[in-house]
Design a protein around this motif. Sequence first.
Motif, PDB file in Angstrom:
ATOM      1  N   ARG A   1       0.855  -1.363  -0.188  1.00 36.29           N
ATOM      2  CA  ARG A   1       0.089   0.090  -0.037  1.00 36.29           C
ATOM      3  C   ARG A   1       0.846   1.168  -0.054  1.00 36.29           C
ATOM      4  N   PRO A   2       0.312   2.471  -0.254  1.00 34.45           N
ATOM      5  CA  PRO A   2       1.111   3.406  -0.389  1.00 34.45           C
ATOM      6  C   PRO A   2       2.023   3.825   1.160  1.00 34.45           C
ATOM      7  N   ASP A   3       1.145   3.401   2.096  1.00 35.23           N
ATOM      8  CA  ASP A   3       1.766   3.654   3.482  1.00 35.23           C
ATOM      9  C   ASP A   3       3.009   2.830   3.706  1.00 35.23           C
ATOM     10  N   GLY A   4       3.237   1.765   2.855  1.00 34.22           N
ATOM     11  CA  GLY A   4       4.498   0.964   3.044  1.00 34.22           C
ATOM     12  C   GLY A   4       3.985  -0.438   3.646  1.00 34.22           C
ATOM     13  N   ARG A   5       2.587  -0.615   4.012  1.00 35.34           N
ATOM     14  CA  ARG A   5       2.306  -1.882   4.476  1.00 35.34           C
ATOM     15  C   ARG A   5       1.711  -2.640   3.357  1.00 35.34           C
ATOM     16  N   TYR A   6       1.562  -3.791   3.644  1.00 34.34           N
ATOM     17  CA  TYR A   6       1.114  -5.064   2.665  1.00 34.34           C
ATOM     18  C   TYR A   6      -0.551  -5.255   3.402  1.00 34.34           C
ATOM     19  N   ARG A   7      -1.196  -5.089   2.251  1.00 33.92           N
ATOM     20  CA  ARG A   7      -2.737  -5.762   2.407  1.00 33.92           C
ATOM     21  C   ARG A   7      -2.838  -7.112   1.784  1.00 33.92           C
ATOM     22  N   ILE A   8      -2.930  -8.029   2.674  1.00 34.12           N
ATOM     23  CA  ILE A   8      -2.996  -9.428   2.560  1.00 34.12           C
ATOM     24  C   ILE A   8      -4.282  -9.748   2.189  1.00 34.12           C
ATOM     25  N   PHE A   9      -4.535 -10.765   1.000  1.00 38.60           N
ATOM     26  CA  PHE A   9      -5.498 -11.172   0.359  1.00 38.60           C
ATOM     27  C   PHE A   9      -5.579 -12.425   0.310  1.00 38.60           C
ATOM     28  N   PHE A  10      -7.108 -13.038   0.556  1.00 40.07           N
ATOM     29  CA  PHE A  10      -7.459 -14.454   0.940  1.00 40.07           C
ATOM     30  C   PHE A  10      -8.711 -14.782  -0.086  1.00 40.07           C
ATOM     31  N   HIS A  11      -8.578 -15.806  -0.623  1.00 40.96           N
ATOM     32  CA  HIS A  11      -9.845 -16.320  -1.594  1.00 40.96           C
ATOM     33  C   HIS A  11      -9.681 -17.832  -1.468  1.00 40.96           C
ATOM     34  N   GLU A  12     -10.940 -18.314  -1.088  1.00 41.36           N
ATOM     35  CA  GLU A  12     -11.115 -19.818  -1.161  1.00 41.36           C
ATOM     36  C   GLU A  12     -11.665 -20.252  -2.276  1.00 41.36           C
ATOM     37  N   LEU A  13     -11.399 -21.449  -2.656  1.00 40.44           N
ATOM     38  CA  LEU A  13     -11.966 -21.845  -4.002  1.00 40.44           C
ATOM     39  C   LEU A  13     -12.528 -23.389  -3.553  1.00 40.44           C
ATOM     40  N   GLU A  14     -13.669 -23.609  -4.294  1.00 37.98           N
ATOM     41  CA  GLU A  14     -14.434 -24.776  -4.118  1.00 37.98           C
ATOM     42  C   GLU A  14     -13.882 -25.970  -5.061  1.00 37.98           C
ATOM     43  N   VAL A  15     -13.491 -27.141  -4.340  1.00 36.68           N
ATOM     44  CA  VAL A  15     -12.952 -28.159  -5.061  1.00 36.68           C
ATOM     45  C   VAL A  15     -13.868 -29.133  -5.314  1.00 36.68           C
ATOM     46  N   ALA A  16     -14.774 -28.773  -6.521  1.00 39.72           N
ATOM     47  CA  ALA A  16     -16.015 -29.665  -6.436  1.00 39.72           C
ATOM     48  C   ALA A  16     -15.880 -30.711  -7.704  1.00 39.72           C
ATOM     49  N   ASP A  17     -16.554 -31.838  -7.839  1.00 40.40           N
ATOM     50  CA  ASP A  17     -16.538 -32.710  -8.409  1.00 40.40           C
ATOM     51  C   ASP A  17     -16.638 -32.018 -10.190  1.00 40.40           C
ATOM     52  N   SER A  18     -17.580 -31.068 -10.104  1.00 37.86           N
ATOM     53  CA  SER A  18     -17.980 -30.525 -11.366  1.00 37.86           C
ATOM     54  C   SER A  18     -16.922 -29.720 -12.030  1.00 37.86           C
ATOM     55  N   LYS A  19     -15.771 -29.549 -11.284  1.00 42.79           N
ATOM     56  CA  LYS A  19     -14.536 -28.582 -11.857  1.00 42.79           C
ATOM     57  C   LYS A  19     -13.417 -29.440 -12.121  1.00 42.79           C
ATOM     58  N   THR A  20     -12.777 -29.465 -13.179  1.00 38.96           N
ATOM     59  CA  THR A  20     -11.508 -30.354 -13.488  1.00 38.96           C
ATOM     60  C   THR A  20     -10.358 -29.435 -12.608  1.00 38.96           C
ATOM     61  N   ASP A  21      -9.453 -30.051 -12.528  1.00 36.82           N
ATOM     62  CA  ASP A  21      -8.292 -29.658 -11.959  1.00 36.82           C
ATOM     63  C   ASP A  21      -7.644 -28.229 -12.937  1.00 36.82           C
ATOM     64  N   ALA A  22      -8.053 -28.403 -14.212  1.00 38.83           N
ATOM     65  CA  ALA A  22      -7.573 -27.187 -15.189  1.00 38.83           C
ATOM     66  C   ALA A  22      -8.365 -26.055 -14.992  1.00 38.83           C
ATOM     67  N   MET A  23      -9.679 -26.309 -14.702  1.00 37.80           N
ATOM     68  CA  MET A  23     -10.536 -25.296 -14.335  1.00 37.80           C
ATOM     69  C   MET A  23     -10.405 -24.545 -13.229  1.00 37.80           C
ATOM     70  N   LEU A  24      -9.923 -25.169 -12.237  1.00 39.40           N
ATOM     71  CA  LEU A  24      -9.646 -24.550 -10.907  1.00 39.40           C
ATOM     72  C   LEU A  24      -8.138 -23.882 -10.926  1.00 39.40           C
ATOM     73  N   ALA A  25      -7.382 -24.350 -11.760  1.00 43.38           N
ATOM     74  CA  ALA A  25      -5.989 -23.720 -12.051  1.00 43.38           C
ATOM     75  C   ALA A  25      -6.318 -22.276 -12.849  1.00 43.38           C
ATOM     76  N   GLN A  26      -7.433 -22.568 -13.823  1.00 41.12           N
ATOM     77  CA  GLN A  26      -7.643 -21.256 -14.476  1.00 41.12           C
ATOM     78  C   GLN A  26      -8.412 -20.212 -13.249  1.00 41.12           C
ATOM     79  N   GLU A  27      -9.112 -20.634 -12.675  1.00 42.11           N
ATOM     80  CA  GLU A  27      -9.762 -19.483 -11.705  1.00 42.11           C
ATOM     81  C   GLU A  27      -8.579 -18.972 -10.880  1.00 42.11           C
ATOM     82  N   ILE A  28      -7.565 -19.728 -10.407  1.00 45.86           N
ATOM     83  CA  ILE A  28      -6.242 -19.314  -9.889  1.00 45.86           C
ATOM     84  C   ILE A  28      -5.703 -18.214 -10.619  1.00 45.86           C
ATOM     85  N   LEU A  29      -5.362 -18.492 -11.919  1.00 43.98           N
ATOM     86  CA  LEU A  29      -4.529 -17.761 -12.671  1.00 43.98           C
ATOM     87  C   LEU A  29      -5.645 -16.380 -13.036  1.00 43.98           C
TER      88      LEU A  29
END
Length: 230
Positions: free
Chosen positions: A162-190
Motif C-alpha cells: 500500500r502507499p503507506d508501505g504496509r502490505y494488504r494481505i488477500f485471501f480467496h477460498e476456492l471450491e474443489v467440486a467434482d464438477s470442476k476439473t483441475d484445469a478449471m480450478l487452475a484457471q480460476e487461480i490464474l
Amino acid sequence: ALNATEILSAHRLHRESDESFFVFDEKEVDRFLELQKAGRGVVAAMFHIGNWEWLGLAWALKGIVGDAVIQQIKNRKVDAFIRKKREQLGHRMFYAEQGARPLFRSLKEGRVVGMLIDLNMPRERGGDWLQFFGWPVLSTLAAPTLARRTGAALVVTYGVRRPDGRYRIFFHELEVADSKTDAMLAQEILNLAEAAIRKTPDQWIWMYKRWKFRPKGSNPEEFPFYAYEV
C-alpha cells in the motif's frame, strides 16, 4: 531493491506488531484459521506480486504456519541465509529435489502447503494450456491436483504493498467440486492472479519468459518473439 531490503530486515517481525507491516481482513484470517484447524490441510496458491517472501511471514504472525517447496540457491551461504529468514516464524522449506512426498505428509499433518503458480510447466511435467492475459500459457495444475487428491482445502493468497508501505494481505477460498476439473480450478487461480496484477502491474516482479511456449499451429506473430512451438 525494496523487496531485498525488507527480506534483510525480516527479523524485525519478531519484535513489532504485525499491524506495523500488514493489513488483514479479520474475517479472512478467521476463515483461514478455521480451515487450518479442521485438520485436513490447506493448499495455498501464491504468485510473485508485492513481496511474496513476506507473505508467509505475514500469515505466520496470525498463527498460520506451513511448508513450501523451494529451489536450492547455488551459493550455499546465501541459500542458508534465505532459508533461515523463511523459516524464522515456524514454516518449513523442502527442496524441489525431495519431490512431492513431503507435501503429502504436511497435508496429512493438517498443515498449510504453499505453492507458486506463475511458473512455466511443460505438459510432460503435469502442465496444461491455460489463458493468461489473453494468451495461452503452459501452467501448473499442481495446487488443485494436490488439494483434490488429499481432500485439502484450496485457497489463493497474496499481498500488495500500500502507499503507506504496509502490505494488504488477500485471501480467496476456492471450491474443489467434482464438477470442476483441475484445469478449471487452475484457471480460476490464474484469473485471480491476473486481476491482481492488472490493479498493480508495477508490483508483479517476475521478470522471466512467462510465455516461453506457444501451442502447435499457432501464429508466431501473436506471441512474444521468444516463444517457441511445443
